[in-house]
Enzyme design. Structure first.
Site, PDB file in Angstrom:
ATOM      1  N   ARG A 131      43.256  81.083  60.732  1.00  0.00           N
ATOM      2  CA  ARG A 131      42.805  80.773  59.369  1.00  0.00           C
ATOM      3  C   ARG A 131      44.004  80.300  58.553  1.00  0.00           C
ATOM      4  NH1 ARG A 131      42.872  84.809  56.210  1.00  0.00           N
ATOM      5  NH2 ARG A 131      41.639  86.162  57.534  1.00  0.00           N
ATOM      6  N   TYR A 187      30.459  62.703  41.227  1.00  0.00           N
ATOM      7  CA  TYR A 187      29.717  63.221  42.365  1.00  0.00           C
ATOM      8  C   TYR A 187      28.834  64.395  41.925  1.00  0.00           C
ATOM      9  CZ  TYR A 187      28.755  65.122  46.962  1.00  0.00           C
ATOM     10  OH  TYR A 187      28.120  65.597  48.071  1.00  0.00           O
ATOM     11  N   ASP A 191      39.767  62.527  42.324  1.00  0.00           N
ATOM     12  CA  ASP A 191      38.926  62.546  43.522  1.00  0.00           C
ATOM     13  C   ASP A 191      38.937  61.105  44.046  1.00  0.00           C
ATOM     14  OD1 ASP A 191      36.877  62.365  45.383  1.00  0.00           O
ATOM     15  OD2 ASP A 191      35.576  63.781  44.342  1.00  0.00           O
ATOM     16  N   LYS A 216      33.864  61.071  54.348  1.00  0.00           N
ATOM     17  CA  LYS A 216      33.505  59.688  54.043  1.00  0.00           C
ATOM     18  C   LYS A 216      34.443  58.719  54.778  1.00  0.00           C
ATOM     19  CE  LYS A 216      30.729  62.082  51.523  1.00  0.00           C
ATOM     20  NZ  LYS A 216      30.953  62.367  50.123  1.00  0.00           N
TER      21      LYS A 216
HETATM   22  C1  LIG Z   1      30.904  63.527  49.299  1.00  0.00           C
HETATM   23  C2  LIG Z   1      31.765  63.673  48.128  1.00  0.00           C
HETATM   24  C3  LIG Z   1      32.305  64.915  47.768  1.00  0.00           C
HETATM   25  C4  LIG Z   1      31.970  66.182  48.525  1.00  0.00           C
HETATM   26  O1  LIG Z   1      32.413  66.152  49.837  1.00  0.00           O
HETATM   27  P1  LIG Z   1      31.744  66.986  51.035  1.00  0.00           P
HETATM   28  O2  LIG Z   1      32.649  66.678  52.178  1.00  0.00           O
HETATM   29  O3  LIG Z   1      30.352  66.501  51.210  1.00  0.00           O
HETATM   30  O4  LIG Z   1      31.779  68.420  50.621  1.00  0.00           O
HETATM   31  C5  LIG Z   1      33.138  64.969  46.677  1.00  0.00           C
HETATM   32  N1  LIG Z   1      33.427  63.867  45.944  1.00  0.00           N
HETATM   33  C6  LIG Z   1      32.917  62.669  46.246  1.00  0.00           C
HETATM   34  C7  LIG Z   1      33.279  61.497  45.402  1.00  0.00           C
HETATM   35  C8  LIG Z   1      32.076  62.522  47.336  1.00  0.00           C
HETATM   36  O5  LIG Z   1      31.555  61.318  47.630  1.00  0.00           O
END
Ligand SMILES: *Cc1c(COP(=O)(O)O)cnc(C)c1O
Length: 384
Positions: A51, A103, A175, A200
């Site tokens: 962990r 998001y 982000d 993504k």
């Molecule tokens: C998908 C996404 C998230 C969250 O990510 P997960 O891997 O699904 O938890 C956060 N910010 C943006 C802009 C996203 O597209």
């Protein structure tokens, strides 16, 4: 060659990655183990319990740090657990100013999870930095930026907001999921933290959930490592390995996706059945110049509305595309299309949604790396 001198396409393959010292394996092994043997109490090779640290994860964390021109990468089980860790560095009474067009899961995390612990979130339109200035007070600790925004694809001026924040000792987190580190490096503009849903573009093949935070600041990194270990929302070594593999073609995939998106946005803008197209690579987009300044290419996300602005017309279009699959998510090799109002942004209240332009007729697409002629033919069929 020193890693910080490498160009991006070299970094994705080599930065922070060494052949396995015990076998010479060129690919980072998947260290599927929970614990590590110690020679004597406290005498070990840097790894005690998985962990806290895992060698596969360490390689991914170092590679990501290089891709964002940072010093420290800290990986989490998902993009949202990465965001969650950043919010956990705050204390009750602290305030956060966030993009209002963000998001849906981040909005849900902030309002449903953290407001009850005494944190306060302000959601503002960051197209105008003055809106941020107006919400700053003595309790403001963090500015949370998403750019390009989701799903309206507005471009937020990272440098302008960093300048406002620096003057008041406020941290800035970007982000960077929609851009990926290939298109935009917020730390270069002075941001303190960058977070990613590696689910993504970084993973890129729609086969893994993972998140990451990158920073240059040792104190912030120590705090995030502490939270990573204390809360335990870590990614497994298999998932780290999948993201490491995905990253090796990040620049190739993102570049092709952006070229396709540019052509598709131009096609849609000229189509008689299409109303408004939001894509920062179009001259008609208000973030066009800013995107040129802070991004390598304008990205591969597009949103648009039809001239027939009924929800039925949008739903019909969404069911009629064949190559564009109807699904949430983005950033994979395959093209996706979705309906923010009922899918990704369903957790945002109607009034909030409408303020940012997320109407019932808005359609969002993530353009993949297929042949663009086929993608356009698919859209043509569906629009007809
Ligand atoms: C998908 C996404 C998230 C969250 O990510 P997960 O891997 O699904 O938890 C956060 N910010 C943006 C802009 C996203 O597209």
């Amino acid at each position: 060659m020193k890693e910080d001198k490498m160009k991006f396409g070299t970094k994705v393959i080599h930065a922070g990655i060494e052949p396995d010292p015990t076998t010479g394996a060129i690919m980072t092994p998947i260290y599927q183990t929970s614990t590590f043997i110690q020679e004597a109490p406290g005498v070990h090779k840097g790894y005690e319990y998985a962990r806290t640290q895992n060698p596969t994860r360490t390689v991914l964390e170092n590679n990501l740090a290089h891709l964002e021109n940072g010093k420290y990468g800290i990986c989490f089980a998902s993009g949202l657990s990465a965001s969650d860790a950043i919010i956990k560095t705050l204390s009750a009474g602290d305030e956060v100013i966030s993009s209002n067009d963000l998001y849906g899961g981040s909005y849900r995390l902030f309002t449903k999870q953290y407001e009850k612990f005494g944190l306060k979130f302000h959601f503002v339109d960051m197209n105008d930095p003055q809106n941020v200035v107006e919400k700053i007070n003595g309790s403001t600790k963090l500015i949370w930026i998403e750019t390009p925004t989701n799903p309206m694809l507005n471009i937020v001026d990272i440098e302008a907001l960093v300048n406002i924040a620096k003057a008041k000792n406020i941290l800035v987190c970007v982000d960077n999921t929609f851009a990926s580190p290939y298109l935009q490096n917020p730390l270069d503009w002075g941001a303190d933290l960058v977070c990613h849903s590696a689910t993504k573009y970084l993973g890129g093949h729609s086969d893994v959930i993972l998140g990451a935070v990158i920073t240059k600041d040792k104190e912030l990194a120590d705090e995030l490592h502490f939270i990573q270990n204390a809360s335990g929302a870590i990614p497994g070594p298999n998932d780290c390995w999948l993201v490491l593999r995905g990253i090796k073609t990040l620049h190739l995939r993102v570049e092709r996706s952006c070229q396709n998106a540019q052509k598709i946005a131009e096609y849609l803008e000229a189509h008689p059945k299409v109303n408004q197209v939001n894509y920062p690579g179009l001259k008609s987009h208000r973030g066009y110049e800013l995107a040129k300044k802070q991004m390598r290419f304008p990205g591969a996300m597009i949103s648009f509305t039809l001239k027939d602005d009924s929800i039925e017309a949008a739903k019909k279009f969404l069911s009629d595309t064949k190559l564009f699959s109807l699904a949430e998510s983005l950033g994979g090799v395959e093209s996706l299309v979705e309906h923010p109002a009922t899918m990704t942004h369903g957790s945002i209240p109607l009034e909030e949604r409408l303020k940012t332009g997320v109407t019932d007729s808005l359609i969002r697409m993530s353009v993949g790396v297929e042949d663009v002629e086929d993608l356009i033919a698919d859209l043509e069929d569906a629009l007809r």
